[in-house]
Design an enzyme around this catalytic site. Structure first.
Site, PDB file in Angstrom:
ATOM      1  N   CYS A   1      -4.629   2.273  -3.891  1.00  0.00           N
ATOM      2  CA  CYS A   1      -3.430   2.808  -3.221  1.00  0.00           C
ATOM      3  C   CYS A   1      -2.253   1.857  -3.375  1.00  0.00           C
ATOM      4  CB  CYS A   1      -3.673   3.078  -1.737  1.00  0.00           C
ATOM      5  SG  CYS A   1      -4.901   4.328  -1.435  1.00  0.00           S
TER       6      CYS A   1
ATOM      7  N   GLN B   1      -4.527  -4.860   6.837  1.00  0.00           N
ATOM      8  CA  GLN B   1      -5.444  -5.747   6.129  1.00  0.00           C
ATOM      9  C   GLN B   1      -5.542  -7.125   6.789  1.00  0.00           C
ATOM     10  OE1 GLN B   1      -8.304  -5.335   3.944  1.00  0.00           O
ATOM     11  NE2 GLN B   1      -6.768  -3.832   3.357  1.00  0.00           N
TER      12      GLN B   1
ATOM     13  N   ASP C   1       2.922  -4.129   8.280  1.00  0.00           N
ATOM     14  CA  ASP C   1       1.696  -3.366   8.051  1.00  0.00           C
ATOM     15  C   ASP C   1       0.531  -4.345   8.195  1.00  0.00           C
ATOM     16  OD1 ASP C   1      -0.584  -2.315   6.903  1.00  0.00           O
ATOM     17  OD2 ASP C   1       0.409  -1.512   5.134  1.00  0.00           O
TER      18      ASP C   1
ATOM     19  N   HIS D   1       0.869  -1.186   0.000  1.00  0.00           N
ATOM     20  CA  HIS D   1       0.000   0.000   0.000  1.00  0.00           C
ATOM     21  C   HIS D   1       0.908   1.238   0.000  1.00  0.00           C
ATOM     22  CE1 HIS D   1      -2.861   2.929   1.730  1.00  0.00           C
ATOM     23  NE2 HIS D   1      -3.828   2.071   1.480  1.00  0.00           N
TER      24      HIS D   1
ATOM     25  N   LYS E   1     -10.865  -0.761   9.858  1.00  0.00           N
ATOM     26  CA  LYS E   1     -10.973  -1.969   9.035  1.00  0.00           C
ATOM     27  C   LYS E   1     -11.346  -3.181   9.889  1.00  0.00           C
ATOM     28  CE  LYS E   1      -8.033  -0.221   5.432  1.00  0.00           C
ATOM     29  NZ  LYS E   1      -6.742  -0.219   4.761  1.00  0.00           N
TER      30      LYS E   1
END
Ligand SMILES: *Cc1c(COP(=O)(O)O)cnc(C)c1O
Length: 414
Positions: free
Chosen positions: A372, A211, A208, A131, A234
């Site tokens: 993104c 997600q 990261d 991302h 999220k």
């Protein structure tokens, strides 16, 4: 009516759907089908109630007041930290830093850790499918310091080429910043293998988790990552709050990110001493309401059960993949063996945006565009995809709606 309890799966989707008031609304005269969960998930009533209750009953600033409202607000605000700590199995609550979200968490590390530890000639490794939030902060740092950004390539399935990653590693590598799961393709990256390899050359690793945290069990101790960033929104929680986990030893050695209230112990014009962890990194009045409501979201996910959610989402992903593949001219982008419930695709000769508009006319919310992740799209030589991403409240019937909508859209646009 949605199909009710599925005993095999053990997830009562009908009951879950009742917890999400937005799922009752219509879009363009049709029942909403919300498949944009990878951008942000919908919020259950308990999260909405937590926001209302704070503003209705105990709105006050945190940490400073001795009055009852301030104490209640502070207690609730700090309880989220304990829940978040348990949610990712961090060693201590001091390692849980409140941020605005994943992006701010990554920027915090790039700024505070990066400016102290990166010098000319050093290397930072990211992957092709990151991302932008996990590319640009490192690019900015590299530019400032004269360091070099290296990129792990992927194959046509959207899986990292691990041999190439190993070749990039050297004593110059100072940090590897890697997505746990790709928002554009769904690929789950082999983070444990990446972390082990990076540690062997003395590099630290930021994961990261924007997600992955909603889909997978997260155990930062077992993973042994040095930093882990994720967002509440999220994960069925509010926007504007996220968590940066960092190993205590690293966080303690880092300078603050922003200066101001809360992050200090003592201020004189000669010298300011900084507060202890985690407050050193939490300057200014925080996002109190959303932080408190985030706990309600984490409790909700825990109550439903991550394992059950995972199995349900895997079934939806399998079902959608099987049926989308039967549509002629449709190509799924991202065919990794390990995926979260994100499915990206293109249709020959059609622009993703046109498909998105026609689906919206049928009440179906998908995302279209580059998600993104422009370098990722460039690798696949496409401007963007249509992306459907599934959450605990989605159903096979909704996927049937998507398939019908797609077939109609293709007929109309052809
Ligand atoms: C959404 C997302 C981000 C950015 O999260 P924000 O909540 O917008 O800060 C970063 N990485 C991935 C993989 C994402 O999906």
């Amino acid at each position: 009516m949605i199909k009710t309890v599925d005993k095999e799966r053990g997830l009562d989707v009908a009951a879950i759907r009742q917890q999400f008031p937005i799922l009752n609304r219509e879009v363009k005269g049709k029942a909403l089908v919300y498949f944009d969960n990878a951008a942000t998930a919908q919020k259950p009533q308990v999260v909405i109630d937590a926001l209302i209750n704070y503003y209705t009953d105990y709105n006050a600033n945190v940490h400073r007041g001795i009055h009852t409202l301030a104490e209640e607000a502070t207690m609730a605000f700090e309880r989220t930290r304990d829940t978040a700590q348990q949610f990712i199995n961090a060693e201590s609550r001091e390692e849980i830093i409140y941020t605005r979200g994943t992006t701010e968490g990554i920027n915090l590390v790039a700024y505070a850790w990066g400016r102290q530890n990166i010098k000319a000639g050093d290397e930072i490794i990211v992957s092709t499918i990151e991302h932008h939030s996990n590319i640009v902060p490192w690019q900015m740092l590299c530019e400032e310091k004269g360091a070099r950004l290296r990129v792990i390539p992927v194959d046509r399935n959207g899986e990292l080429i691990m041999d190439e990653f190993e070749k990039l590693l050297s004593s110059k590598t100072k940090l590897v910043a890697i997505g746990h799961a790709s928002n554009a393709l769904g690929t789950i990256n082999p983070v444990i293998q990446i972390i082990d390899a990076a540690h062997r050359v003395g590099a630290i690793v930021l994961v990261d988790g924007a997600q992955s945290t909603v889909h997978l069990d997260i155990d930062v101790k077992e993973m042994d990552c040095d930093f882990f960033a994720f967002s509440s929104h999220k994960l069925y929680g509010p926007t504007g709050i996220g968590i940066l986990y960092g190993k205590r030893r690293l966080l303690e050695a880092m300078p603050p990110f922003q200066g101001g209230g809360e992050m200090i112990k003592e201020v004189t014009f000669e010298k300011t001493t900084y507060n202890d962890l985690p407050y050193k990194f939490e300057a200014g009045t925080p996002n109190i309401a959303d932080t408190i409501a985030f706990k309600a979201a984490l409790d909700f996910v825990n109550e439903v059960g991550k394992e059950k959610i995972r199995r349900h989402e895997e079934q939806l992903l399998g079902y959608a993949t099987e049926h989308l593949e039967q549509i002629s001219g449709l190509r799924i982008i991202g065919k990794a063996k390990e995926k979260v419930s994100v499915i990206s695709f293109v249709v020959d000769g059609l622009h993703p945006q046109d498909i998105g508009i026609l689906l919206d006319n049928r009440g179906i919310a998908v995302r279209t565009g580059h998600h993104c992740a422009e370098p990722c799209m460039r690798f696949f030589e496409i401007p963007g995809t249509v992306r459907a991403s599934f959450a605990m409240y989605n159903t096979k019937e909704e996927i049937d709606e998507l398939i019908i909508g797609l077939q109609k859209a293709i007929k109309m646009l052809a």
